[in-house]
Design an enzyme around this catalytic site. Sequence first.
Site, PDB file in Angstrom:
ATOM      1  N   ALA A  21       1.143  -1.414  -0.149  1.00  0.00           N
ATOM      2  CA  ALA A  21       0.298  -0.558  -0.069  1.00  0.00           C
ATOM      3  C   ALA A  21       0.928   1.907   0.372  1.00  0.00           C
ATOM      4  O   ALA A  21       1.654   1.468   0.415  1.00  0.00           O
ATOM      5  CB  ALA A  21      -0.834  -0.231   1.175  1.00  0.00           C
ATOM      6  N   ASP A  22       0.445   2.091  -0.877  1.00  0.00           N
ATOM      7  CA  ASP A  22       1.191   3.400  -0.667  1.00  0.00           C
ATOM      8  C   ASP A  22       0.259   4.620   0.192  1.00  0.00           C
ATOM      9  O   ASP A  22       1.091   5.348   0.819  1.00  0.00           O
ATOM     10  CB  ASP A  22       0.944   3.969  -2.668  1.00  0.00           C
ATOM     11  CG  ASP A  22       2.762   3.343  -3.447  1.00  0.00           C
ATOM     12  OD1 ASP A  22       3.210   3.956  -2.737  1.00  0.00           O
ATOM     13  OD2 ASP A  22       2.346   2.358  -3.488  1.00  0.00           O
TER      14      ASP A  22
END
Length: 367
Positions: free
Chosen positions: A249-250
């Site tokens: 995930a960013d």
Amino acid sequence: MGESSALQSILYGRGALRLLDQRKLPLEEVYVDVKDSADGWNAIRDMVVRGAPAIAIAAALSLAVEVNDHNFIGTPAEAASFVSKKLEYLVSSRPTAVNLSDAATKLQNLVSTTAETAKDAKSIFQVFIEAAETMLVDDVADNKAIGLHGAEFLQRQLGSSKNISVLTHCNTGSLATAGYGTALGVIRALHSGGVLEKAFCTETRPFNQGSRLTAFELVHDKIPATLIADSAAAALMNNGQVQAVIVGADRIAANGDTANKIGTYNLSIAAKHHGVQFYVAAPVTSIDLSLPSGKQIVIEERSPKELLNSEGGLGKQVAASGISVWNPAFDVTPADLITAIITEKGVITKSDPDGTFDIKSFIECAK
């Protein structure tokens, strides 16, 4: 400093920083010298280094190298302002990843507070350098904790102690972090525990992080793995060859909506349709409680060349001249398509009976 393995994206010693040029992998292993924040900004923007945790660390360390021998003339407050402005500049390199902006905010608060009692500018820089170095060390420990929590949780959820096959997307390993990795860290933990049958990785177009980087890491670690085309994922699930999808995930919004590499949303829809568990693995620094949902996440758009030319824009033109291009680097997977979120603090599961994530309460309890 950093993960003590042969595969490292970040090589750092006080006053010196070298980043593995991931654009050249897997055919060449070339390191780029980073001497200041401008070099750091360019390395992040040009994707010499990528992966949300890695770019935050690389940004902080690039500034640490810059201020290490900086002959700064000014007050502690002016030194803190200098650091703060440089951090704002570094954040502009890639806006979607919350790790970078979150780290910058924390470091800005640190130097601002230190300036209130510091006797000289040098002490401001010293505090900043030590904090940046701590980020590097802590990231490896956090990733190994993510791997452990994830491997244990998957075995409980899947009711299996062996023969687990998983699919991953993009690159979330040692090359995307200071070492070990997030989603790929879970795969590493499953493998070291003797329960992984196979890891499947997507090629991850258009920049090919899966075929160039994840495949490289899996081969390097001798983990049984198979590379597939992005468009083959649904067929793979339909054939019953994977029990879970694990992605990084960013940025994760307060409700669990997750921004990750473009194509992640596609995988989550296919997983839901085929009854395959879909997990997000990320440090708590990837969680942004200031955003109610994924609708507020800023999505970076990259150069049309990544689609018009081969090799993610680095090779020859393959598309017709004059064609328009839409090239978002990320998409947002809705929380209702995510089974659980794996962090270094533990696994965030959905509460009954409404089936939603209470991420804020989880983080408060984990402190």
